[in-house]
Design a protein around this motif. Structure first.
Motif, PDB file in Angstrom:
ATOM      1  N   GLN A  13       0.829  -1.207   0.000  1.00 53.86           N
ATOM      2  CA  GLN A  13       0.000   0.000   0.000  1.00 53.86           C
ATOM      3  C   GLN A  13       0.859   1.251   0.000  1.00 53.86           C
ATOM      4  O   GLN A  13       2.019   1.219   0.464  1.00 53.86           O
ATOM      5  N   PRO A  14       0.329   2.348  -0.486  1.00 55.63           N
ATOM      6  CA  PRO A  14       1.073   3.619  -0.409  1.00 55.63           C
ATOM      7  C   PRO A  14       1.496   3.917   1.026  1.00 55.63           C
ATOM      8  O   PRO A  14       0.732   3.703   1.964  1.00 55.63           O
ATOM      9  N   GLY A  15       2.739   4.368   1.156  1.00 58.28           N
ATOM     10  CA  GLY A  15       3.304   4.621   2.471  1.00 58.28           C
ATOM     11  C   GLY A  15       4.016   3.435   3.061  1.00 58.28           C
ATOM     12  O   GLY A  15       4.704   3.567   4.088  1.00 58.28           O
ATOM     13  N   GLY A  16       3.887   2.287   2.442  1.00 57.56           N
ATOM     14  CA  GLY A  16       4.504   1.071   2.940  1.00 57.56           C
ATOM     15  C   GLY A  16       5.959   0.936   2.529  1.00 57.56           C
ATOM     16  O   GLY A  16       6.536   1.842   1.909  1.00 57.56           O
ATOM     17  N   SER A  17       6.534  -0.213   2.892  1.00 56.24           N
ATOM     18  CA  SER A  17       7.951  -0.469   2.636  1.00 56.24           C
ATOM     19  C   SER A  17       8.158  -1.843   2.016  1.00 56.24           C
ATOM     20  O   SER A  17       7.356  -2.767   2.238  1.00 56.24           O
ATOM     21  N   LEU A  18       9.228  -1.938   1.258  1.00 59.76           N
ATOM     22  CA  LEU A  18       9.704  -3.215   0.725  1.00 59.76           C
ATOM     23  C   LEU A  18      11.220  -3.190   0.727  1.00 59.76           C
ATOM     24  O   LEU A  18      11.828  -2.105   0.606  1.00 59.76           O
ATOM     25  N   ARG A  19      11.821  -4.360   0.831  1.00 58.77           N
ATOM     26  CA  ARG A  19      13.267  -4.468   0.664  1.00 58.77           C
ATOM     27  C   ARG A  19      13.566  -5.442  -0.456  1.00 58.77           C
ATOM     28  O   ARG A  19      13.210  -6.621  -0.375  1.00 58.77           O
ATOM     29  N   LEU A  20      14.211  -4.934  -1.481  1.00 58.88           N
ATOM     30  CA  LEU A  20      14.632  -5.764  -2.603  1.00 58.88           C
ATOM     31  C   LEU A  20      16.035  -6.280  -2.356  1.00 58.88           C
ATOM     32  O   LEU A  20      16.867  -5.598  -1.750  1.00 58.88           O
ATOM     33  N   SER A  21      16.288  -7.491  -2.865  1.00 58.79           N
ATOM     34  CA  SER A  21      17.614  -8.084  -2.778  1.00 58.79           C
ATOM     35  C   SER A  21      18.107  -8.433  -4.168  1.00 58.79           C
ATOM     36  O   SER A  21      17.329  -8.841  -5.030  1.00 58.79           O
ATOM     37  N   ARG A  67      13.914   8.444   0.601  1.00 57.08           N
ATOM     38  CA  ARG A  67      12.955   7.350   0.772  1.00 57.08           C
ATOM     39  C   ARG A  67      13.588   5.976   0.562  1.00 57.08           C
ATOM     40  O   ARG A  67      13.202   5.004   1.192  1.00 57.08           O
ATOM     41  N   PHE A  68      14.536   5.901  -0.352  1.00 58.52           N
ATOM     42  CA  PHE A  68      15.191   4.631  -0.685  1.00 58.52           C
ATOM     43  C   PHE A  68      16.613   4.636  -0.133  1.00 58.52           C
ATOM     44  O   PHE A  68      17.284   5.673  -0.108  1.00 58.52           O
ATOM     45  N   THR A  69      17.075   3.442   0.267  1.00 64.06           N
ATOM     46  CA  THR A  69      18.440   3.289   0.758  1.00 64.06           C
ATOM     47  C   THR A  69      19.060   2.051   0.134  1.00 64.06           C
ATOM     48  O   THR A  69      18.485   0.958   0.212  1.00 64.06           O
ATOM     49  N   LEU A  86       6.601   4.366   0.140  1.00 59.25           N
ATOM     50  CA  LEU A  86       6.348   4.065  -1.273  1.00 59.25           C
ATOM     51  C   LEU A  86       5.128   4.805  -1.794  1.00 59.25           C
ATOM     52  O   LEU A  86       4.142   5.011  -1.066  1.00 59.25           O
ATOM     53  N   LYS A  87       5.217   5.182  -3.069  1.00 62.24           N
ATOM     54  CA  LYS A  87       4.152   5.912  -3.744  1.00 62.24           C
ATOM     55  C   LYS A  87       3.682   5.110  -4.950  1.00 62.24           C
ATOM     56  O   LYS A  87       4.446   4.291  -5.493  1.00 62.24           O
ATOM     57  N   PRO A  88       2.464   5.349  -5.398  1.00 61.94           N
ATOM     58  CA  PRO A  88       1.995   4.635  -6.599  1.00 61.94           C
ATOM     59  C   PRO A  88       2.941   4.808  -7.802  1.00 61.94           C
ATOM     60  O   PRO A  88       3.091   3.873  -8.602  1.00 61.94           O
ATOM     61  N   GLU A  89       3.579   5.965  -7.907  1.00 68.73           N
ATOM     62  CA  GLU A  89       4.487   6.187  -9.032  1.00 68.73           C
ATOM     63  C   GLU A  89       5.789   5.396  -8.919  1.00 68.73           C
ATOM     64  O   GLU A  89       6.601   5.410  -9.847  1.00 68.73           O
ATOM     65  N   ASP A  90       5.999   4.695  -7.815  1.00 63.74           N
ATOM     66  CA  ASP A  90       7.141   3.788  -7.701  1.00 63.74           C
ATOM     67  C   ASP A  90       6.856   2.429  -8.325  1.00 63.74           C
ATOM     68  O   ASP A  90       7.758   1.584  -8.411  1.00 63.74           O
ATOM     69  N   VAL A 121       7.310  -4.516  -8.509  1.00 61.44           N
ATOM     70  CA  VAL A 121       6.854  -3.775  -7.333  1.00 61.44           C
ATOM     71  C   VAL A 121       5.585  -3.026  -7.721  1.00 61.44           C
ATOM     72  O   VAL A 121       5.596  -2.259  -8.698  1.00 61.44           O
ATOM     73  N   THR A 122       4.529  -3.254  -6.978  1.00 57.76           N
ATOM     74  CA  THR A 122       3.264  -2.584  -7.234  1.00 57.76           C
ATOM     75  C   THR A 122       2.818  -1.874  -5.966  1.00 57.76           C
ATOM     76  O   THR A 122       2.689  -2.503  -4.909  1.00 57.76           O
ATOM     77  N   VAL A 123       2.609  -0.566  -6.077  1.00 55.45           N
ATOM     78  CA  VAL A 123       2.167   0.242  -4.946  1.00 55.45           C
ATOM     79  C   VAL A 123       0.745   0.698  -5.236  1.00 55.45           C
ATOM     80  O   VAL A 123       0.512   1.514  -6.130  1.00 55.45           O
ATOM     81  N   SER A 124      -0.185   0.145  -4.485  1.00 55.72           N
ATOM     82  CA  SER A 124      -1.594   0.420  -4.753  1.00 55.72           C
ATOM     83  C   SER A 124      -2.420   0.137  -3.515  1.00 55.72           C
ATOM     84  O   SER A 124      -2.104  -0.759  -2.726  1.00 55.72           O
ATOM     85  N   SER A 125      -3.498   0.907  -3.372  1.00 65.10           N
ATOM     86  CA  SER A 125      -4.408   0.658  -2.260  1.00 65.10           C
ATOM     87  C   SER A 125      -5.556  -0.231  -2.713  1.00 65.10           C
ATOM     88  O   SER A 125      -6.422  -0.582  -1.920  1.00 65.10           O
TER      89      SER A 125
END
Length: 125
Positions: A13-21, A67-69, A86-90, A121-125
């Motif tokens: 969801q928007p505002g959430g977090s993910l970690r990619l490897s 926002r990203f590290t 995270l934002k929908p545009e991500d 990666v999908t950012v959506s409510s």
């Protein structure tokens, strides 16, 4: 021959977090500058972040700064991309890539020699 595999994508969801490897399934990435790129539907691939082999001199696209590290653990042959706020545009397919240059020199697609297959990666409510 270096082979890269991304993981960690998903729906958030928007505002959430993910970690990619980004893991080297063949070879070792400790001597490579590693970058993350992304490609949204009907858009060109854009650079997100890059980290030097030593972990220093990190680049970020303006759209993700703060926002990203990006980080790396060479003992685990892995580079991470922590994505917060995270934002929908991500929303995009995210790729990791190994540079043919010894260090990061901007987020230039043409300087990358090896690419992973991507993770969605999908950012959506």
């Amino acid at each position: 021959q270096l082979e890269l595999v991304e993981s960690g994508g998903g729906l958030v969801q928007p505002g959430g977090s993910l970690r990619l490897s980004c893991v080297a399934s063949k070879g070792t990435l400790e001597n490579f500058a590693i970058a993350w790129f992304r490609q949204a539907p009907e858009k060109e691939r854009e650079g997100v972040s890059c980290i030097n082999p030593s972990g220093g001199a990190i680049d970020y696209a303006d759209s993700v700064k703060g926002r990203f590290t990006i980080a790396r653990d060479n003992t685990k042959n892995t580079v991470y991309l922590q994505m917060d706020s995270l934002k929908p545009e991500d929303t995009a397919v995210y790729y990791c890539a190994a540079s043919v240059l010894p260090q990061c020199y901007g987020l230039v697609e043409g300087t990358m020699g090896r690419w992973g297959q991507g993770t969605q990666v999908t950012v959506s409510s």
